[in-house]
Motif scaffolding. Structure first.
Motif, short mmCIF file in Angstrom:
data_model
loop_
_atom_site.label_atom_id
_atom_site.label_comp_id
_atom_site.label_asym_id
_atom_site.label_seq_id
_atom_site.Cartn_x
_atom_site.Cartn_y
_atom_site.Cartn_z
N GLY A 33 0.85 -1.18 0.00
CA GLY A 33 0.00 0.00 0.00
C GLY A 33 0.89 1.24 0.00
N VAL A 34 0.27 2.36 -0.04
CA VAL A 34 1.01 3.62 -0.06
C VAL A 34 0.65 4.40 1.20
CG1 VAL A 34 1.39 5.77 -1.32
CG2 VAL A 34 1.02 3.65 -2.58
N LEU A 35 1.69 4.75 1.96
CA LEU A 35 1.47 5.57 3.15
C LEU A 35 1.29 7.02 2.74
CD1 LEU A 35 4.16 4.23 5.66
CD2 LEU A 35 1.71 3.87 5.74
N GLY A 36 0.40 7.71 3.42
CA GLY A 36 0.21 9.13 3.16
C GLY A 36 1.38 9.93 3.72
N ALA A 37 1.48 11.17 3.28
CA ALA A 37 2.58 12.05 3.71
C ALA A 37 2.61 12.20 5.22
CB ALA A 37 2.45 13.41 3.03
N ARG A 38 1.47 12.31 5.85
CA ARG A 38 1.41 12.48 7.30
C ARG A 38 1.95 11.25 8.04
NH1 ARG A 38 -3.98 15.06 9.08
NH2 ARG A 38 -2.91 16.97 8.52
N ASP A 39 1.57 10.06 7.55
CA ASP A 39 2.07 8.82 8.16
C ASP A 39 3.57 8.66 7.95
OD1 ASP A 39 -0.42 8.00 9.16
OD2 ASP A 39 -0.93 6.99 7.29
N MET A 40 4.04 8.98 6.74
CA MET A 40 5.47 8.90 6.47
C MET A 40 6.23 9.86 7.38
SD MET A 40 6.39 6.68 4.06
CE MET A 40 7.86 7.29 3.28
N GLN A 41 5.71 11.07 7.54
CA GLN A 41 6.39 12.06 8.39
C GLN A 41 6.40 11.60 9.85
OE1 GLN A 41 8.12 14.81 7.48
NE2 GLN A 41 8.72 14.86 9.60
N ALA A 42 5.32 10.99 10.31
CA ALA A 42 5.28 10.51 11.70
C ALA A 42 6.31 9.41 11.92
CB ALA A 42 3.88 10.00 12.03
N GLN A 43 6.44 8.50 10.96
CA GLN A 43 7.38 7.38 11.12
C GLN A 43 8.82 7.83 10.96
OE1 GLN A 43 6.52 3.85 8.88
NE2 GLN A 43 8.53 2.98 9.25
N TRP A 44 9.10 8.73 10.06
CA TRP A 44 10.48 9.09 9.71
C TRP A 44 10.82 10.53 10.10
CZ3 TRP A 44 13.61 5.27 8.19
CH2 TRP A 44 13.01 4.09 7.74
N SER A 45 10.22 11.05 11.14
CA SER A 45 10.38 12.46 11.52
C SER A 45 11.82 12.85 11.84
CB SER A 45 9.49 12.79 12.71
OG SER A 45 9.87 12.02 13.84
N VAL A 46 12.66 11.90 12.20
CA VAL A 46 14.04 12.20 12.58
C VAL A 46 14.93 12.47 11.36
CG1 VAL A 46 14.86 9.81 12.64
CG2 VAL A 46 15.86 11.50 14.18
N LEU A 47 14.49 12.07 10.16
CA LEU A 47 15.31 12.29 8.97
C LEU A 47 15.35 13.77 8.59
CD1 LEU A 47 14.16 9.42 6.58
CD2 LEU A 47 16.16 9.47 8.07
N ASN A 48 16.47 14.19 8.00
CA ASN A 48 16.52 15.56 7.49
C ASN A 48 15.66 15.66 6.24
OD1 ASN A 48 18.04 15.46 4.92
ND2 ASN A 48 19.74 14.78 6.20
N ARG A 49 15.40 16.84 5.82
CA ARG A 49 14.46 17.09 4.71
C ARG A 49 14.87 16.39 3.41
NH1 ARG A 49 12.01 22.96 4.26
NH2 ARG A 49 11.44 22.26 6.33
N GLY A 50 16.16 16.42 3.08
CA GLY A 50 16.63 15.80 1.83
C GLY A 50 16.46 14.29 1.83
N ALA A 51 16.84 13.64 2.92
CA ALA A 51 16.69 12.18 3.02
C ALA A 51 15.22 11.80 3.01
CB ALA A 51 17.37 11.65 4.27
N PHE A 52 14.40 12.58 3.69
CA PHE A 52 12.96 12.30 3.71
C PHE A 52 12.38 12.43 2.30
CE2 PHE A 52 8.49 13.49 4.23
CZ PHE A 52 8.04 12.40 4.96
N ALA A 53 12.80 13.45 1.56
CA ALA A 53 12.31 13.63 0.20
C ALA A 53 12.71 12.45 -0.69
CB ALA A 53 12.84 14.94 -0.38
N GLU A 54 13.94 11.96 -0.52
CA GLU A 54 14.39 10.83 -1.32
C GLU A 54 13.59 9.56 -0.96
OE1 GLU A 54 18.49 8.60 -2.54
OE2 GLU A 54 18.53 10.78 -2.30
N LEU A 55 13.34 9.36 0.33
CA LEU A 55 12.56 8.21 0.77
C LEU A 55 11.14 8.26 0.20
CD1 LEU A 55 12.31 5.67 2.62
CD2 LEU A 55 11.52 7.24 4.40
N THR A 56 10.50 9.41 0.30
CA THR A 56 9.11 9.50 -0.16
C THR A 56 8.97 9.48 -1.67
OG1 THR A 56 9.14 11.92 0.03
CG2 THR A 56 8.31 10.67 1.93
N SER A 57 10.06 9.75 -2.40
CA SER A 57 9.98 9.68 -3.85
C SER A 57 10.43 8.31 -4.38
CB SER A 57 10.82 10.79 -4.49
OG SER A 57 12.20 10.59 -4.22
N ALA A 58 10.93 7.45 -3.49
CA ALA A 58 11.35 6.10 -3.90
C ALA A 58 10.12 5.25 -4.22
CB ALA A 58 12.17 5.45 -2.79
#
Length: 185
Positions: A133-158
């Motif tokens: 399934g696909v996690l929404g942006a809010r769920d992804m942010q809650a799970q991976w909140s410790v990542l910096n913005r660039g790493a988070f962007a790469e994760l969510t675009s993978a």
């Protein structure tokens, strides 16, 4: 309990999906105590320990796994009958690696899903757990909140990728041999 300052710094230092994969491999191997999205200070579940070498190799190769389970069947502590498919879910940013994983898994008769849910556990014959399934942006942010913005962007675009054995129980453990061969284990 919160993630230790040292672990937080390590995860904050990730800049790419490859960095996240390396840190996830270290967490799987017990060299980092905490991973985003898991209880701080806890490592992989006991059932995951035999899978650690393969999971760590997959993470280092670019398939960053976020959830996995072995294929097994049996009575749970609650007395109910559980059946699990061997399965892994995660993210891949390299289109070549994605194609190789999908091709190898498909050739071996494994189930492959790139954003749809796959039932991987039943309880007394009824669907119990799904991967994918696909996690929404809010769920992804809650799970991976410790990542910096660039790493988070790469994760969510993978690309999300779930690979599962089609059969429940021990027979599905063949999936791990297929994935191991993909990463040269």
């Amino acid at each position: 309990m919160k993630m230790s300052h040292a672990d937080t710094r390590r995860w904050e230092s990730a800049r790419t999906l490859a960095d996240i994969g390396q840190l996830t491999a270290l967490w799987l191997e017990g060299q980092i105590k905490s991973q985003p999205g898991y209880e701080p200070g806890w490592g992989p579940d006991t059932e995951t320990l035999p899978l650690v070498p393969t999971l760590a190799a997959l993470c280092r190769a670019g398939y960053v796994t976020t959830n996995s389970q072995p294929g097994e069947s049996g009575r749970g502590a609650d007395g109910r009958w559980y059946e699990q498919k061997a399965a892994a879910e995660g993210f891949v940013s390299d289109p070549g690696l994605y194609r190789r994983l999908v091709t190898a898994a498909g050739s071996a008769g494994l189930t492959v899903a790139g954003g749809t849910q796959v039932i991987v556990t039943t309880c007394n014959g009824r669907p119990y757990t799904a991967f994918g399934g696909v996690l929404g942006a809010r769920d992804m942010q809650a799970q991976w909140s410790v990542l910096n913005r660039g790493a988070f962007a790469e994760l969510t675009s993978a690309m999300p990728l779930t690979i599962a054995a089609p059969e429940y129980g021990e027979a599905g453990q063949r999936m791990w041999r297929v994935l191991s061969s993909m990463v040269g284990r």
